[in-house]
Scaffold this active site. Sequence first.
Site, short mmCIF file in Angstrom:
data_model
loop_
_atom_site.label_atom_id
_atom_site.label_comp_id
_atom_site.label_asym_id
_atom_site.label_seq_id
_atom_site.Cartn_x
_atom_site.Cartn_y
_atom_site.Cartn_z
N ASP A 87 -8.68 -6.71 -4.41
CA ASP A 87 -8.32 -5.42 -3.85
C ASP A 87 -8.86 -4.33 -4.77
O ASP A 87 -8.36 -4.13 -5.87
CB ASP A 87 -6.79 -5.32 -3.73
CG ASP A 87 -6.34 -4.01 -3.08
OD1 ASP A 87 -7.17 -3.11 -2.86
OD2 ASP A 87 -5.13 -3.90 -2.80
N HIS A 117 -7.93 -5.39 0.00
CA HIS A 117 -6.65 -4.70 0.21
C HIS A 117 -5.88 -5.30 1.40
O HIS A 117 -4.66 -5.35 1.38
CB HIS A 117 -6.93 -3.21 0.45
CG HIS A 117 -5.69 -2.37 0.50
ND1 HIS A 117 -4.72 -2.42 -0.49
CD2 HIS A 117 -5.25 -1.47 1.41
CE1 HIS A 117 -3.74 -1.56 -0.18
NE2 HIS A 117 -4.04 -0.99 0.97
N SER A 168 0.84 -1.20 0.00
CA SER A 168 0.00 0.00 0.00
C SER A 168 0.88 1.26 0.00
O SER A 168 1.77 1.39 -0.84
CB SER A 168 -0.93 -0.06 1.22
OG SER A 168 -1.92 0.90 1.16
#
Lengths: 373, 198
Positions: free
Chosen positions: A317, A350, A152
């Site tokens: 995601d 995610h 991320s």
Amino acid sequence: MTDTRSVGLVVPQRARFDQALNLRSGASLPGFELVFETYGELNADRSNAVLVCHALSGSHHVAGVHANGSPGWWDNLVGPGKPLDTNRFFVVGVNNLGGCYGSTGPMSINPATGKLYGADFPVVTVEDWVTTQARLADHLGIDCWAAVLGGSLGGMQALEWTLRYPDRIRHALVIASSPKLTAQNIAFNEVARQAILTDPDFHGGHYYEYGVVPARGLRLARMMGHITYLSDDQMAEKFGRQLRDGKLKFNYEVDFQIESYLRYQGDKFATYFDANTYLITTKALDYFDPAGAYGGDLLAALARAKADFFVASFTTDWRFAPERSRELVYALLHNGLDVSYAEIECSAGHDSFLLDDPQYHAVVGAYFDRIET
Amino acid sequence: MTEIFGRFDFDVIAHWVRPGERVLDLGCGDGSLLKFLAAERGVRGYGVDNDPGNVLACVKNGVNVLQFDLERGLQGFEDDSFDHVIMSLSLQTVRHTEGLIREMLRVGHEAVVSFPNFGYRRHREAIARGRMPVSEALPYQWYQSPNVRFFTIADFEALCADKGIEIREGLFFDEGREIRDDPNLNAELALYRLGRRL
């Protein structure tokens, strides 16, 4: 410790940097401190160092356990015999500047006023973080990282390392990340910020002076964040329409299990995370766009990079969708860089990058195995 | 799948690739062709495969691998960005055969394809007996085969003639021996070097 694949008990360290730091915003800090942890041993050539960059709510505590029993946030990946094997690599975790886990940030004393910085702490960016991480590398005697990795927002830092210090990084692992946020992604961050900024307890970011925290705002921000970190399928599977107490209540207390889950997660987060850090970190996410300085041309922006890349995304995601990772991969291909890309089938959205999906960990482990030390 | 023929098809492909080229291998399996080409020709190679086990095997083999679905085409790859785009024994596993060959020739200066010849004598004999062929070249039962397109050497050459795809070289093999006489009947494997007709 009975777990032989854990680095065991770890104690955070602290480094002070007295040289002024000029930030991307134009503001500067007279100096700063970073809290960090290390696992494994730096070899004689200093060629086995790996930096782990954290995402929105992460910290320097990547692996092992603290004395209070709290495990590192990526303990399933980092340790002896784990995909990032601390028997081979010297691994460094650092709390980013502006953080709330001990590095200089909004909860530190502003030397100009003698009071806590609060909202006066400058907005810092991914570029600024990488600059401070390079100073930490200097401090540790590391000229060149064998690898920098992150998921991320952490992946953005790994990417930025290859652009800012192309000669100081050999491999970048960019996981569940993106070369820039989409409008939709920025939109989620803006709602989170508005939840905090409009909380009556926010007091323009100087809530410490009032002895309160904008817990309602932080809670809402986290609840919404959680929705976006999970997948629709996983939420359906985990919660469905299950009722917490077996019947509808016809009021605004908790009916459904998903409500209970989100309230719990939000409440918990509001007790330990700092709202100003949350605001700064979401801005760092929004601002990251290495192509911005090249008229939006990511291909040109990556021309400086020299590292080998491993890029991974997760099929479910939607906050950092596989499409964003592919965009990065094609830009790396254009520049003739070595790159491998894995699109992992995982239902957890995610959040998948924090889990120990077998294919995911096998591929990351295989990639680390071929990194020379 | 490349392993079933040993290395002789690798040798042919290595012969067609110049040292230091940029090579894209579609359906790269465990990456052994790219590893071979890197060792023999010093190519800078990338493999594409959508199978998780193959992706892992490539990473273990030290081969660049991209987990993309070939059914989505090569749209993210730039024009003329590779010297050779290779599809070794995988052409019969994709649905959009014509579109993919066109894409290979957009992305690469030349394309190299190899495929099992469904017109091979033993395959015809199997059909004549009323059963789908199972052989060294087609090692799958019909109900578990990854193959979705069934074509012969003659079919493939007709496609190329029809669609303006230039056949620059074709080599045909049966059990590792080169076949020159009626390859559509006598060869189990075909390898082609393809180009864009100017």
